[in-house]
Design a protein around this motif. Structure first.
Motif, PDB file in Angstrom:
ATOM      1  N   GLY A  53     -15.662  -5.468  -2.460  1.00  0.00           N
ATOM      2  CA  GLY A  53     -14.688  -5.337  -3.540  1.00  0.00           C
ATOM      3  C   GLY A  53     -14.294  -3.895  -3.751  1.00  0.00           C
ATOM      4  N   PHE A  54     -15.294  -3.017  -3.774  1.00  0.00           N
ATOM      5  CA  PHE A  54     -14.990  -1.590  -3.972  1.00  0.00           C
ATOM      6  C   PHE A  54     -14.128  -1.055  -2.846  1.00  0.00           C
ATOM      7  N   THR A  55     -14.480  -1.413  -1.621  1.00  0.00           N
ATOM      8  CA  THR A  55     -13.667  -0.898  -0.511  1.00  0.00           C
ATOM      9  C   THR A  55     -12.240  -1.423  -0.588  1.00  0.00           C
ATOM     10  N   HIS A  56     -12.104  -2.682  -1.011  1.00  0.00           N
ATOM     11  CA  HIS A  56     -10.753  -3.202  -1.146  1.00  0.00           C
ATOM     12  C   HIS A  56     -10.001  -2.468  -2.239  1.00  0.00           C
ATOM     13  N   TYR A  57     -10.728  -2.137  -3.300  1.00  0.00           N
ATOM     14  CA  TYR A  57     -10.064  -1.438  -4.387  1.00  0.00           C
ATOM     15  C   TYR A  57      -9.641  -0.047  -3.934  1.00  0.00           C
ATOM     16  N   ALA A  58     -10.541   0.615  -3.198  1.00  0.00           N
ATOM     17  CA  ALA A  58     -10.191   1.934  -2.673  1.00  0.00           C
ATOM     18  C   ALA A  58      -8.994   1.812  -1.728  1.00  0.00           C
ATOM     19  N   ASP A  59      -9.024   0.790  -0.909  1.00  0.00           N
ATOM     20  CA  ASP A  59      -7.917   0.523   0.012  1.00  0.00           C
ATOM     21  C   ASP A  59      -6.627   0.319  -0.748  1.00  0.00           C
ATOM     22  N   PHE A  60      -6.776  -0.412  -1.849  1.00  0.00           N
ATOM     23  CA  PHE A  60      -5.595  -0.716  -2.651  1.00  0.00           C
ATOM     24  C   PHE A  60      -4.982   0.552  -3.217  1.00  0.00           C
ATOM     25  N   LEU A  61      -5.867   1.452  -3.688  1.00  0.00           N
ATOM     26  CA  LEU A  61      -5.340   2.678  -4.278  1.00  0.00           C
ATOM     27  C   LEU A  61      -4.598   3.495  -3.239  1.00  0.00           C
ATOM     28  N   GLY A  62      -5.077   3.428  -1.984  1.00  0.00           N
ATOM     29  CA  GLY A  62      -4.397   4.201  -0.960  1.00  0.00           C
ATOM     30  C   GLY A  62      -3.517   3.352  -0.064  1.00  0.00           C
ATOM     31  N   ALA A  63      -3.184   2.153  -0.550  1.00  0.00           N
ATOM     32  CA  ALA A  63      -2.461   1.231   0.324  1.00  0.00           C
ATOM     33  C   ALA A  63      -1.102   1.807   0.708  1.00  0.00           C
ATOM     34  N   ASN A  64      -0.825   1.815   1.996  1.00  0.00           N
ATOM     35  CA  ASN A  64       0.433   2.396   2.437  1.00  0.00           C
ATOM     36  C   ASN A  64       1.285   1.394   3.215  1.00  0.00           C
ATOM     37  N   SER A  65       0.856   0.166   3.251  1.00  0.00           N
ATOM     38  CA  SER A  65       1.648  -0.884   3.910  1.00  0.00           C
ATOM     39  C   SER A  65       1.931  -0.566   5.364  1.00  0.00           C
ATOM     40  N   ARG A  66       1.085   0.202   6.004  1.00  0.00           N
ATOM     41  CA  ARG A  66       1.326   0.521   7.405  1.00  0.00           C
ATOM     42  C   ARG A  66       0.395  -0.346   8.259  1.00  0.00           C
ATOM     43  N   PRO A  67       0.913  -0.951   9.269  1.00  0.00           N
ATOM     44  CA  PRO A  67       0.046  -1.799  10.091  1.00  0.00           C
ATOM     45  C   PRO A  67      -1.058  -0.998  10.754  1.00  0.00           C
ATOM     46  N   PHE A  68      -2.196  -1.595  10.933  1.00  0.00           N
ATOM     47  CA  PHE A  68      -3.272  -0.951  11.668  1.00  0.00           C
ATOM     48  C   PHE A  68      -3.917  -1.961  12.606  1.00  0.00           C
ATOM     49  N   GLU A 115      -3.565  -2.097  15.896  1.00  0.00           N
ATOM     50  CA  GLU A 115      -2.498  -2.552  16.790  1.00  0.00           C
ATOM     51  C   GLU A 115      -1.579  -3.549  16.102  1.00  0.00           C
ATOM     52  N   GLY A 116      -1.426  -3.380  14.811  1.00  0.00           N
ATOM     53  CA  GLY A 116      -0.491  -4.244  14.109  1.00  0.00           C
ATOM     54  C   GLY A 116      -1.060  -5.586  13.718  1.00  0.00           C
ATOM     55  N   ALA A 117      -2.349  -5.778  13.902  1.00  0.00           N
ATOM     56  CA  ALA A 117      -2.931  -7.065  13.531  1.00  0.00           C
ATOM     57  C   ALA A 117      -3.015  -7.207  12.018  1.00  0.00           C
ATOM     58  N   PHE A 118      -3.213  -6.089  11.346  1.00  0.00           N
ATOM     59  CA  PHE A 118      -3.332  -6.137   9.887  1.00  0.00           C
ATOM     60  C   PHE A 118      -2.379  -5.143   9.281  1.00  0.00           C
ATOM     61  N   ARG A 119      -2.087  -5.396   8.032  1.00  0.00           N
ATOM     62  CA  ARG A 119      -1.224  -4.476   7.312  1.00  0.00           C
ATOM     63  C   ARG A 119      -1.623  -4.588   5.853  1.00  0.00           C
ATOM     64  N   ALA A 120      -2.299  -3.545   5.376  1.00  0.00           N
ATOM     65  CA  ALA A 120      -2.860  -3.620   4.032  1.00  0.00           C
ATOM     66  C   ALA A 120      -1.855  -3.086   3.028  1.00  0.00           C
ATOM     67  N   ASP A 121      -1.265  -3.986   2.246  1.00  0.00           N
ATOM     68  CA  ASP A 121      -0.436  -3.517   1.138  1.00  0.00           C
ATOM     69  C   ASP A 121      -1.170  -3.825  -0.169  1.00  0.00           C
ATOM     70  N   ALA A 122      -0.574  -3.353  -1.245  1.00  0.00           N
ATOM     71  CA  ALA A 122      -1.230  -3.513  -2.544  1.00  0.00           C
ATOM     72  C   ALA A 122      -1.430  -4.990  -2.864  1.00  0.00           C
ATOM     73  N   PHE A 123      -0.446  -5.787  -2.545  1.00  0.00           N
ATOM     74  CA  PHE A 123      -0.521  -7.216  -2.840  1.00  0.00           C
ATOM     75  C   PHE A 123      -1.717  -7.856  -2.151  1.00  0.00           C
ATOM     76  N   GLY A 124      -1.841  -7.583  -0.847  1.00  0.00           N
ATOM     77  CA  GLY A 124      -2.933  -8.173  -0.091  1.00  0.00           C
ATOM     78  C   GLY A 124      -4.288  -7.731  -0.609  1.00  0.00           C
ATOM     79  N   ASN A 125      -4.384  -6.445  -0.941  1.00  0.00           N
ATOM     80  CA  ASN A 125      -5.677  -5.941  -1.405  1.00  0.00           C
ATOM     81  C   ASN A 125      -6.066  -6.524  -2.746  1.00  0.00           C
TER      82      ASN A 125
END
Lengths: 565, 557
Positions: free
Chosen positions: A64-79, A81-91
């Motif tokens: 949960g914490f890592t997701h929250y940290a991810d969310f704060l820095g979410a940049n919607s850029r795929p990572f 090789e494009g398999a995932f793309r972490a945006d605020a919504f997803g996090n």
């Protein structure tokens, strides 16, 4: 271009995969611990289960914490090789899933004790399904998404039938599995069509990221497609935006190098029109596959049986977390396809129709239920319908290109998912707390207010909140309110009116539970004895989710404000 | 601040009482709380409220608006202010009268339950207090979401009051009541959302008016119907009335009294406060529909009441008939009818509330409400018979009592033959049309039928219960009213008599509202400025220095 191969090294940033790695790793550790702890000196099964419970809970908190940290820095850029793309919504969706999992873990020990369930397997499955779900919320690639769905589904099938002594549990698991496999077939078929139509399986490409497209769209600038780039860098959204897909063929070219003829490959890209029929078929099939997972009518047949047969906490997890994950993916898919000019017209009817049927079927079906968990199943079908209204809003032509509005609809969906999760944790939590009495016939709730006023109040809170429009200042009101607001804004009046009518019907069966608890006292003679577990675990969850229901009912935007928006 | 105090005093103190009081003491706590609330309301009415009705200027979400509302509180909702949601309350004349009615009748709700409620007392009185807060907030809310919340807050306690302390078929009745109300309020919510997204972009009623939304929405019929659906279910107007007889019959006495006395008025109040001012064009265009529905309600309700064998059900159907009168008065859109309708809102609260109290008293003694079980009670219970007579006559509309003061202007207005009050001569208005065709007498005659039928069923009921021979053995041992019960009926009788004899004291503030509403519908009716309400008060000297004579007068200007 030469024929030499470059070593393929995927770039993996640890912080990006940490949330998933944590969950999968913890699942594996649980499995190992489960086997190894028995050898420890002085170990009793109870202590072992206790340790496993704590490990699961802590790893979920970490994720949960890592997701929250991810969310704060979410940049919607795929990572990856494009398999995932972490945006605020997803996090944030992943956080809601983890919330449901945490509620599960806190309430689980008494269930494990009462039903004598294998703790290690249950927790490992929980973590695996959780990893599948959280990955699905940020999945950016159709095949990855499919794998995520399989990971979460396989774990959930087993969780539904983990009580081997219960015949109903076996039936539930089998039914869930068969229909789940059916749904997977739809998914794969749809993915194949989408690939055939667009030549890519990524939703949002790396070539021009979604951000760049948004920026260009705002400025009204055309987006140039990088023609020479390999197609795996492109996403469905870019292909559809261009209206043309890149067809790549390699053909042999002979060159003279050092006086010798060397045959090399040359990659030639040409453009071809996207076939709208394939595209629609692909989307429709994927949508139908997701409808099975989301238990949206008319693909909902499994839900009542699974909710009834599965252990209550498993049912809670299936009802909440798996829906959050699948809806998050659906939102991303719909957004990726929004550039397709035929999309709203072709899919609006499909999505709107499913929403309408779900609302009507779910609400009308719930009216005639006598089993509490079946009632909740039908109620969750109806709630899925309300969420689908929001999806229909998202594909509406009026929303297209209006990024503020898209953001609002996404927030509405997210808030609804959160509200739905909180309310269902409360409802299933009370049912699980009351044991056999709470999980069976609704009539067994008679006189609950007299015997256990606090529990009855918590259940009433959840029922009134699930009713949605009707009781303001509870979280369910705002969930529906946000969705209806956006739908009215784009003019989906017919859907909203069906939704409102369904809401009136829903008042009948939600209030019936309240009636049984508060206004009747004649407990049926065959009511099973009350077997509420002692300890603070259940009160903790019930109080916490009640607090969520009331707090966010009073200050609904707090959810997004907590997210730093 | 004072208004907020009045609204939340029952709820907050009730919560305190729930924690502190013993079950047996709870009724005294509830009574004390409601008396405090009434005193606060009276203090506000006498010392704070400006009855001259001056308009103030205030700022709401960045817009300067003229507002007739006083004692306002305006607090933007934390974190939701970007949607222009705020806790806004305020009172104008109509609101103030309704608050006084609510605060007053609440006390009777507690008083009549002193001995009638024997189990789960603490909850019972707490629900009554929450209901009180919900009703007060409904009459004060000026923000649509706050209004919606208050509207729903009235439903929940009543749902429990009927469902737990009601009589035999209470569960059926309570679910029916909630479903009906919810269907209405959802339509209202859709209408609210429609308004938000069609130009208003605010939930503040005052700002909507300030933005001139009424003109902008002159083509909008559906949102108007959405609001009306909610309000007419609450009224309830035929054919949306079927929940009312069940709810009334099954509710405990206190529930019936509050339901008839105040809750039904929230429907009319909503029409007057929100539906007509925001959609005057739609209201005028659809006035014929509501007028005829009201006529049907008047006659249908009366005819249903005539065939009832259950006294409480009879009174419930009489409510349907009487509320039809009020709707008729509202949609005549002329001064006397509108003023009469608003006065009738208060009158109906007093007389029907009193009748329900009387039914509750006899039910407590005899545990039956069938007319056949009674007869000749006047011999055993003379005080009860006398006080009930006053209530029955007030409900029938005997001149000198309050019912007449309200119903007569309605009939006059429906007739349209007010010499000084010009009605709409415009044929596009319903009344203008009828008047042109000389048909307004038809509406008035049909409505007057309701008065006659009302006399028939109420007096027949009275005769069957109180007169004749005391031939049932069980009735021999009945005891007459005790002091507490005498106080309830006597207080309402005095109120009925006072309003009946001096209607102008109440009419004065009512006319402020009437003038306001008529001003709002003046444009769609294309009325001249001379269209002013019937005035009971002594007309002031106008500019030319001569005093106007008689009861019905044109005001100055």
């Amino acid at each position: 271009m030469t024929g030499s191969f470059q070593a393929y090294v995927p770039q993996v940033a640890l912080d990006q995969v940490l949330p998933f790695a944590l969950l999968i790793g913890a699942g594996l550790v649980i499995l190992a611990l489960d086997a190894l702890l028995d050898f420890a000196r002085g170990m009793t099964p109870a202590r072992r289960d206790n340790i496993l419970c704590w490990v699961t809970g802590i790893s979920l908190l970490g994720a949960g914490f890592t997701h929250y940290a991810d969310f704060l820095g979410a940049n919607s850029r795929p990572f990856l090789e494009g398999a995932f793309r972490a945006d605020a919504f997803g996090n944030l969706g992943a956080l809601v899933i983890i919330l449901a999992a945490l509620a599960f873990v806190v309430m689980s020990p008494s269930l494990i004790r009462r039903r004598r369930l294998p703790a290690g397997e249950l927790y490992a499955l929980l973590l695996f399904s959780c990893s599948g779900m959280t990955m699905l919320t940020v999945a950016n690639e159709l095949v990855t998404a499919f794998i995520c769905i399989e990971i979460l589904s396989l774990a959930l099938y087993v969780m539904a039938g983990i009580d081997r002594r219960s015949r109903r549990g076996g039936e539930a698991a089998f039914k869930y599995f068969i229909l789940g496999a059916f749904a997977s077939a739809f998914l794969v078929f749809g993915i194949a069509f989408l690939y055939g139509a667009t030549g890519t399986t990524q939703l949002f490409g790396q070539g021009a990221t979604y951000d760049r497209m948004m920026a260009a769209e705002r400025l009204g600038m055309p987006i140039t497609l990088p023609l020479g780039e390999p197609t795996y860098n492109m996403g469905i959204n870019e292909v559809l935006h261009a209206g043309q897909r890149v067809v790549t063929v390699s053909q042999p070219v002979s060159e003279i190098v050092d006086g010798q003829v060397v045959v090399t490959d040359q990659i030639v890209s040409t453009l071809a029109a996207v076939n709208p029929m394939w595209l629609f078929l692909g989307f429709a099939l994927v949508f139908v596959g997701l409808c099975f997972k989301l238990s949206l009518a008319p693909f909902h047949m499994w839900a009542p049986d699974v909710y009834e047969g599965a252990p209550t906490l498993s049912a809670m997890f299936i009802a909440t977390a798996s829906k959050v994950a699948a809806f998050a993916f659906l939102v991303h898919l719909v957004e990726a396809m929004s550039f397709w000019s035929h999309f709203p017209a072709a899919s609006g009817f499909l999505i709107g129709g499913v929403a309408m049927v779900s609302i009507l079927w779910g609400n009308l079906g719930a009216v005639v239920q006598s089993n509490f968990k079946r009632l909740l199943a039908y109620s969750s079908i109806a709630h899925g319908g309300y969420l689908t209204i929001a999806i229909a809003t998202l594909v509406h032509p009026e929303v297209f290109g209006d990024y503020d509005r898209i953001e609002r609809v996404r927030s509405a969906i997210l808030f609804y998912l959160f509200a739905y999760t909180a309310m269902n944790i409360l409802a299933f939590g009370v049912a699980a707390y009351l044991g056999a009495r709470g999980e069976g016939d609704i009539r067994n709730y008679r006189g609950l207010f007299r015997r256990r006023p606090a529990v009855a109040l918590a259940m009433a809170l959840s029922m009134l909140s699930l009713m949605g429009l009707g009781i303001p200042l509870l979280i369910g009101f705002w969930g529906k309110m946000y969705v209806f607001k956006e739908a009215i804004d784009v003019g989906l009046i017919s859907l909203v009116i069906v939704g409102a009518a369904g809401n009136v019907v829903s008042a009948f069966y939600y209030l019936r539970v309240v009636v049984e608890m508060f206004m009747r006292d004649d407990l049926p003679a065959d009511a099973p004895p009350e077997e509420s577990p002692r300890g603070l675990a259940f009160p903790l969850v019930l109080v916490a989710s009640s607090a969520l229901v009331v707090l966010f009912g009073f200050l609904p935007p707090l959810f997004l404000a907590l997210g730093g928006r | 601040m004072l208004l907020t105090l009045i609204i939340f005093c029952p709820f907050v103190l009730g919560l305190l009482a729930l924690l502190l009081a013993q079950a047996k003491q709870m009724k005294y706590w509830a009574l004390g709380i409601l008396v405090v609330d009434l005193l606060l309301a009276l203090y506000a009415a006498v010392f704070v409220f400006d009855w001259s009705g001056a308009v103030q200027t205030t700022e709401i979400f960045g817009l300067e608006v003229q507002t007739p509302f006083q004692m306002r509180a305006h607090v933007p909702w934390p974190l939701l202010d970007m949607f222009e949601i705020s806790y806004t309350v305020g009172l104008d004349h109509l609101g103030m009268l309704m608050v006084l009615l609510t605060a007053g009748l609440g006390i009777f709700g507690v008083l009549c339950s002193f001995t009638a409620i024997k189990h789960r007392e603490k909850e019972f009185y707490f629900h009554l207090l929450v209901l009180q807060t919900g009703m007060l907030a409904t009459f004060a809310a000026l923000d649509f979401l706050v209004f919606y919340m208050a509207w729903e807050l009235m439903v929940i306690p009543l749902y429990f009051l009927i469902g737990i302390w009601g009589s035999k078929d209470r569960l059926y009745a309570t679910i029916k009541f909630v479903l009906y109300t919810l269907a209405g309020s959802l339509m209202m919510l859709l209408a609210i959302l429609w308004m938000y997204y069609n130009g208003a972009n605010t939930y503040s009623f005052e700002k909507m008016i300030g933005l001139g939304m009424a003109e902008k929405w002159h083509m909008a019929v559906w949102p108007f119907l959405g609001l009306m659906f909610a309000f007419l279910i609450k009224v309830p107007l035929w054919p949306l009335h079927t929940w009312l007889p069940d709810a009334h019959t099954e509710a405990p006495t206190a529930g019936s009294v509050i339901l008839a006395g105040v809750l039904l008025k929230t429907g009319i109040y909503g029409i007057l406060r929100f539906a007509i001012p925001l959609f005057p064009h739609a209201a005028v265009a659809l006035a014929p529909l509501f007028t005829w529905l009201a006529i049907i309600a008047i006659i249908y309700g009366a005819m249903c009441a005539m065939v009832q064998t259950d006294v409480k059900r009879l009174v419930a159907y009489s409510s349907v008939s009487h509320m039809g009168f009020i709707v008729l008065g509202v949609f005549c859109f002329n001064g006397p009818a509108l003023s009469g309708a608003i006065l009738q809102m208060i009158n109906h609260g007093i007389s029907t509330g009193g009748l329900f109290l009387a039914v509750g008293m006899i039910y407590e003694r005899r545990h039956t409400r069938k007319m056949a079980d009674f007869g000749g009670l006047a011999h055993r219970l003379p005080i009860f018979a006398a006080l009930t007579m006053v209530m029955v006559l007030s409900s029938v509309g005997l001149p000198g009592l309050n019912g007449f003061a309200g119903e007569f202007p309605i009939l006059v207005g429906a007739m349209g033959n007010v010499p000084i009050m010009t009605l709409a001569e415009n044929p596009s208005s319903f009344h203008g049309f009828l008047r042109q065709q000389n048909y307004t007498w038809l509406v008035a005659a049909l409505a007057a039928m309701g008065v006659i039928l009302g006399a028939v069923y109420l007096l027949l009921m009275y005769q069957k219960v109180f007169f004749g021979k005391l031939d049932k053995e069980e009735n021999e041992s009945l005891s007459d009213l005790n002091g507490r019960e005498i106080f309830q009926l006597a207080a309402l009788s005095v109120a009925a008599l006072l309003i009946g004899l001096f209607p102008q004291t109440v009419m004065k503030p009512i006319n402020h509202t009437t003038r306001h509403i008529l001003g709002v519908v003046a444009a769609p009716l294309s009325l001249g400025p001379e269209n002013e309400p019937l005035r009971y008060e002594e007309a002031p000297h106008d500019d030319h220095g001569h005093a106007a004579a008689g009861t019905a007068q044109t005001p100055e200007g």
